[in-house]
Scaffold this motif. Structure first.
Motif, PDB file in Angstrom:
ATOM      1  N   GLY A   1       0.659  -1.167   0.075  1.00  0.00           N
ATOM      2  CA  GLY A   1       0.070   0.119  -0.047  1.00  0.00           C
ATOM      3  C   GLY A   1       0.841   1.305   0.009  1.00  0.00           C
ATOM      4  N   ALA A   2       1.940   1.284   0.805  1.00  0.00           N
ATOM      5  CA  ALA A   2       2.873   2.573   0.599  1.00  0.00           C
ATOM      6  C   ALA A   2       3.571   2.563  -0.626  1.00  0.00           C
ATOM      7  N   TRP A   3       3.991   1.534  -1.169  1.00  0.00           N
ATOM      8  CA  TRP A   3       4.602   1.747  -2.638  1.00  0.00           C
ATOM      9  C   TRP A   3       3.368   1.958  -3.580  1.00  0.00           C
ATOM     10  N   HIS A   4       2.152   1.445  -3.504  1.00  0.00           N
ATOM     11  CA  HIS A   4       1.270   2.076  -4.500  1.00  0.00           C
ATOM     12  C   HIS A   4       0.811   3.334  -4.126  1.00  0.00           C
ATOM     13  N   GLY A   5       0.626   3.790  -2.877  1.00  0.00           N
ATOM     14  CA  GLY A   5       0.224   5.552  -2.654  1.00  0.00           C
ATOM     15  C   GLY A   5       1.335   6.273  -3.072  1.00  0.00           C
ATOM     16  N   LEU A   6       2.654   5.847  -2.870  1.00  0.00           N
ATOM     17  CA  LEU A   6       3.729   6.787  -3.296  1.00  0.00           C
ATOM     18  C   LEU A   6       3.691   6.861  -4.943  1.00  0.00           C
ATOM     19  N   ALA A   7       3.244   5.793  -5.660  1.00  0.00           N
ATOM     20  CA  ALA A   7       3.242   5.720  -7.129  1.00  0.00           C
ATOM     21  C   ALA A   7       2.368   6.791  -7.795  1.00  0.00           C
ATOM     22  N   ILE A   8       1.068   6.584  -6.964  1.00  0.00           N
ATOM     23  CA  ILE A   8      -0.095   7.554  -7.465  1.00  0.00           C
ATOM     24  C   ILE A   8       0.438   9.151  -7.241  1.00  0.00           C
ATOM     25  N   CYS A   9       0.885   9.201  -6.064  1.00  0.00           N
ATOM     26  CA  CYS A   9       1.543  10.649  -5.514  1.00  0.00           C
ATOM     27  C   CYS A   9       2.554  11.171  -6.759  1.00  0.00           C
ATOM     28  N   LEU A  10       3.763  10.256  -6.942  1.00  0.00           N
ATOM     29  CA  LEU A  10       4.583  10.605  -8.036  1.00  0.00           C
ATOM     30  C   LEU A  10       3.926  10.776  -9.521  1.00  0.00           C
ATOM     31  N   GLU A  11       2.973  10.028 -10.077  1.00  0.00           N
ATOM     32  CA  GLU A  11       2.416   9.898 -11.049  1.00  0.00           C
ATOM     33  C   GLU A  11       1.676  11.399 -11.399  1.00  0.00           C
ATOM     34  N   ARG A  12       1.103  11.917 -10.054  1.00  0.00           N
ATOM     35  CA  ARG A  12       0.166  13.025 -10.094  1.00  0.00           C
ATOM     36  C   ARG A  12       1.100  14.394 -10.251  1.00  0.00           C
ATOM     37  N   LEU A  13       2.332  14.001  -9.633  1.00  0.00           N
ATOM     38  CA  LEU A  13       3.259  14.981  -9.555  1.00  0.00           C
ATOM     39  C   LEU A  13       4.293  15.169 -10.917  1.00  0.00           C
ATOM     40  N   GLY A  14       3.858  14.184 -11.871  1.00  0.00           N
ATOM     41  CA  GLY A  14       4.638  14.429 -13.201  1.00  0.00           C
ATOM     42  C   GLY A  14       5.925  13.634 -13.178  1.00  0.00           C
ATOM     43  N   ASP A  15       6.492  12.676 -12.149  1.00  0.00           N
ATOM     44  CA  ASP A  15       7.558  12.013 -12.184  1.00  0.00           C
ATOM     45  C   ASP A  15       7.168  10.707 -12.518  1.00  0.00           C
ATOM     46  N   GLY A  16       7.110  10.522 -14.098  1.00  0.00           N
ATOM     47  CA  GLY A  16       6.888   9.246 -14.718  1.00  0.00           C
ATOM     48  C   GLY A  16       7.951   8.146 -14.480  1.00  0.00           C
ATOM     49  N   GLU A  17       9.110   8.264 -14.434  1.00  0.00           N
ATOM     50  CA  GLU A  17      10.136   7.321 -13.908  1.00  0.00           C
ATOM     51  C   GLU A  17       9.902   6.887 -12.429  1.00  0.00           C
ATOM     52  N   GLY A  18       9.685   7.861 -11.821  1.00  0.00           N
ATOM     53  CA  GLY A  18       9.721   7.296  -9.907  1.00  0.00           C
ATOM     54  C   GLY A  18       8.187   6.520 -10.091  1.00  0.00           C
ATOM     55  N   SER A  19       7.336   7.006 -10.701  1.00  0.00           N
ATOM     56  CA  SER A  19       5.983   6.303 -10.468  1.00  0.00           C
ATOM     57  C   SER A  19       6.208   4.945 -11.042  1.00  0.00           C
ATOM     58  N   ARG A  20       6.494   4.887 -12.165  1.00  0.00           N
ATOM     59  CA  ARG A  20       6.766   3.222 -12.810  1.00  0.00           C
ATOM     60  C   ARG A  20       7.522   2.351 -11.870  1.00  0.00           C
ATOM     61  N   SER A  21       8.621   2.948 -11.277  1.00  0.00           N
ATOM     62  CA  SER A  21       9.529   2.127 -10.427  1.00  0.00           C
ATOM     63  C   SER A  21       8.640   1.656  -9.191  1.00  0.00           C
ATOM     64  N   ALA A  22       7.924   2.766  -8.649  1.00  0.00           N
ATOM     65  CA  ALA A  22       7.115   2.533  -7.445  1.00  0.00           C
ATOM     66  C   ALA A  22       5.749   1.485  -7.774  1.00  0.00           C
ATOM     67  N   TYR A  23       5.234   1.535  -8.925  1.00  0.00           N
ATOM     68  CA  TYR A  23       4.165   0.737  -9.201  1.00  0.00           C
ATOM     69  C   TYR A  23       4.699  -0.781  -9.427  1.00  0.00           C
ATOM     70  N   LYS A  24       5.951  -0.842  -9.932  1.00  0.00           N
ATOM     71  CA  LYS A  24       6.467  -2.262 -10.226  1.00  0.00           C
ATOM     72  C   LYS A  24       6.381  -2.859  -8.721  1.00  0.00           C
ATOM     73  N   ARG A  25       7.215  -2.108  -7.991  1.00  0.00           N
ATOM     74  CA  ARG A  25       7.442  -2.677  -6.413  1.00  0.00           C
ATOM     75  C   ARG A  25       6.156  -2.920  -5.854  1.00  0.00           C
ATOM     76  N   ALA A  26       5.315  -2.019  -6.042  1.00  0.00           N
ATOM     77  CA  ALA A  26       3.808  -2.375  -5.377  1.00  0.00           C
ATOM     78  C   ALA A  26       3.355  -3.574  -6.026  1.00  0.00           C
ATOM     79  N   LEU A  27       3.224  -3.745  -7.112  1.00  0.00           N
ATOM     80  CA  LEU A  27       2.622  -4.911  -7.961  1.00  0.00           C
ATOM     81  C   LEU A  27       3.383  -6.198  -7.489  1.00  0.00           C
ATOM     82  N   GLU A  28       4.769  -6.221  -7.311  1.00  0.00           N
ATOM     83  CA  GLU A  28       5.399  -7.465  -6.601  1.00  0.00           C
ATOM     84  C   GLU A  28       4.937  -7.757  -5.249  1.00  0.00           C
ATOM     85  N   LEU A  29       4.678  -6.463  -4.379  1.00  0.00           N
ATOM     86  CA  LEU A  29       4.189  -6.881  -3.210  1.00  0.00           C
ATOM     87  C   LEU A  29       2.757  -7.444  -3.015  1.00  0.00           C
TER      88      LEU A  29
END
Length: 202
Positions: A42-70
């Motif tokens: 949930g923490a990685w997923h929440g961070l991914a959402i925030c980074l995506e909405r803040l325009g950090d595409g690379e950071g959000s993809r990395s966070a989504y990948k880790r969230a998916l694994e977990l």
């Protein structure tokens, strides 16, 4: 590792930030949680959402990948729902579809899962299935309506705000910022939540 009380409060405030659509505050809080409290999907997923909405595409993809694994590691109905969203955000449409179908097979009573299936099915061109899923979403939602997201966020925030503003630093600043936004929503959309008068000065 911080105490469970601190970690629980930071996580709840971070969830409130998502509900209140303050993605900068959310980023600060989720990063604090991950740094001091350990990894959760949930923490990685929440961070991914925030980074995506803040325009950090690379950071959000990395966070989504880790969230998916977990999420997949846990594998219950709710984690599979959120795993389907991670897969969708990563462009893995077929995987997202399989995951949401599996989630619904485990728990067909959660409205948002039907909404998610409707969205994914429509993207895959499965219009009839999407329409049927949306009808099921409305049916389930009518039996157990959601609170407004902004009101839910303010309630979550008020549970932990006094504790966190005493912490100081970036966490306290993020929580104060959220309180200001939450109080605006409380007035604008009539959440009718009683807010302690001294909270902003805590």
């Amino acid at each position: 590792m911080e105490s469970s009380d601190y970690c629980g409060a930071v996580y709840r405030a971070a969830e409130a930030a998502i509900c209140l659509m303050d993605f900068n505050a959310g980023r600060v809080l989720y990063e604090e949680y991950l740094r001091k409290c350990g990894e959760t999907p949930g923490a990685w997923h929440g961070l991914a959402i925030c980074l995506e909405r803040l325009g950090d595409g690379e950071g959000s993809r990395s966070a989504y990948k880790r969230a998916l694994e977990l999420h997949l590691r846990d594998g219950d109905a709710r984690n599979l729902l959120w795993a389907s969203w991670c897969a969708l955000k990563l462009g893995m449409l077929n995987e997202a579809y399989e995951l949401i179908r599996k989630s619904l097979s485990l728990d067909p009573g959660y409205a948002y899962s039907w909404h998610t299936l409707a969205l994914i099915a429509m993207k895959l061109g499965r219009r009839d299935e999407a329409n049927e899923a949306m009808a099921r979403y409305r049916e389930v939602l009518s039996r157990a309506p959601y609170d407004r997201r902004e009101c839910e966020g303010l309630r979550m925030l008020l549970d932990v705000a006094k504790y966190l503003v005493r912490v100081g630093g970036d966490v306290a600043r993020a929580v104060r910022e959220l309180l200001v936004k939450g109080l605006r929503y409380n007035r604008a959309i009539s959440c009718n939540i009683e807010v302690p008068g001294d909270l902003l000065n805590a």
